[in-house]
Motif scaffolding. Sequence first.
Motif, short mmCIF file in Angstrom:
data_model
loop_
_atom_site.label_atom_id
_atom_site.label_comp_id
_atom_site.label_asym_id
_atom_site.label_seq_id
_atom_site.Cartn_x
_atom_site.Cartn_y
_atom_site.Cartn_z
N CYS A 67 45.87 42.82 39.28
CA CYS A 67 44.77 41.89 39.53
C CYS A 67 44.66 41.59 41.02
CB CYS A 67 44.99 40.58 38.77
SG CYS A 67 44.82 40.71 36.99
N ALA A 124 42.26 39.42 33.65
CA ALA A 124 42.20 40.84 33.98
C ALA A 124 40.76 41.38 33.94
CB ALA A 124 43.06 41.64 32.99
N ASP A 125 40.49 42.35 34.81
CA ASP A 125 39.23 43.09 34.83
C ASP A 125 38.04 42.24 35.27
OD1 ASP A 125 37.89 45.53 34.57
OD2 ASP A 125 37.19 45.05 32.56
N GLU A 160 44.82 47.37 34.03
CA GLU A 160 44.55 46.05 33.46
C GLU A 160 45.56 45.03 33.98
OE1 GLU A 160 44.24 43.77 29.11
OE2 GLU A 160 44.96 45.83 29.24
N CYS A 201 46.64 51.86 31.43
CA CYS A 201 46.99 50.49 31.04
C CYS A 201 47.37 49.65 32.25
CB CYS A 201 48.13 50.52 30.04
SG CYS A 201 49.71 51.08 30.73
N ALA A 232 47.75 39.66 30.47
CA ALA A 232 46.39 39.59 31.02
C ALA A 232 45.83 38.17 31.07
CB ALA A 232 45.44 40.50 30.22
#
Length: 527
Positions: free
Chosen positions: A263, A242-243, A260, A257, A472
């Motif tokens: 994707c 994630a991120d 996150e 939230c 994640a």
Amino acid sequence: MRPLHRVLVTTLRGLSWLLLRFIRLLSVFSRDPPCPDPPLDPLLLIPATELAHKIRCKELQSSAVVQAYITRIRQVNPALNAVVCERFDEALREARNVDELVSSGTEDEKTLREKYPLLGVPFTVKEAFALQGMPQSSGLLSRRFVCAQSDAVVVSRIKKAGGIPLGVTNCSELCMWYESSNKVYGKTRSPYNPQHIVGGSSGGEGCILGTAGSVIGVGSDIGGSIRMPAFFNGIYGHKPTADIVPNDGQYPIDHGCRREFLCTGPMCRYAVDLIPLLKVMAGESAGRLHLDREVKLSNLRFFSMEHDGGSPFVSPMDKELVQAQRRVVEHLEKELGVTVQQVSIYNLRYSFQIWSAMMSQDGEKEQSFADLMGDGNSFWPFWELLKWIFGVSKHTLPGIALALTEKMTQWNVRGNEIMIKKARSLRQEISTMLGDDGILIYPSHPKIAPRHHEPIAMPFNFAYTGIFNVLALPVTQCPVGLSRDGLPLGIQLVASHYNDHLILALAQYLEKTLVGWMPSGSNKGQN
């Protein structure tokens, strides 16, 4: 299992069975087009990175490659409905510009490689992403006239790397269902059997890649929207840690939230293209994933889990998928000399409940799915369901059902709190088990690609992919052959956070030593 719970589970599965049989009865009367012929043009069978190399070295012309893919799309798309808007004239013009750049000799091959790692390579984009001049409805009828005025960040990066977009591909309504069908473009059909689904929400992307109408593509994933289409269409898809890859420029874009959990990642026909495309998409953040680090697979630890442990909400695992996963395990143990440990992670049986709770944990702070369905207007799920029954709704049944599920989930405050605690515990358990040198082999889905509309009878089967969004964790989807009916089989490879390089290396190894993408009709009855 408590008697009352056993009765509820039996009733739920009985109702699903009846609904599934009813849907299959109706499908007898459907008229789907025949399966498209396998690709014959050799230009369609070259990985993207190799295409770029040959173009830079003047062994191939970009215009010839782009034309080959345009011809293929025109051949297969009438039957499959994967590409929903094309830019072929612009793509050919851009390809000729590439050819002129290479032939001019103003820059040598090394310079071109550093500046344009994807020089002259055609690619496709999920319609939910902004591609300048192309529609961006995300399958929502009220947005059917919305046109992108600029490029999403990842699309811009691929274009700057030399990639040439061919058009945009179909998705599910608002990208929240695992069959790609909507009121704007209709349904997309599987290249392996048009009576079957392509998955969602990046289903059009998976489909056009699976039938060799594209070689690399852009997808997004909040519950398996890259990995399920990759699985159902026999290709590779990667959900990064994630991120890492920016989500900006797609619709809908999640906040809080959920941002996150969403994707953006690469979808490819060849595993060898995953890392180069991911590097381009991630930009400077790619360094956090150690993608250039050498991986010695024989030094890694491997784990395998063949099903989720028995969730009452999810279908039982198909035997052919279990057998396919076991073949992968046996191959790794024989060829690498490793031991693959069989594990049972208890909380994975709550995958659907955990995903639902995590998606609703911000409550009123987040824009709800019902708000997105209304697109600025009031949207009442129960009223919309009544309208759908009488054939006057502008929305799909899965979209309406999801809005209803969202409402019911938000009411279960205490249950959500329990599941959020389970999510934290599960994330810690898997991360600790894998460490920086472990890979978990896990099913992609409990069923081989279902027929159209059948997901309505088994709506929570996405939990096999969705759980890793809320944890994640990075996941690579790999094809592992075809079923007896000629439909793709696959597995997920899971690593701990920022260890994407491990599973991407394993994907490439399996492609070289076991099996990779296979065109439709190439290996029926292998089991």
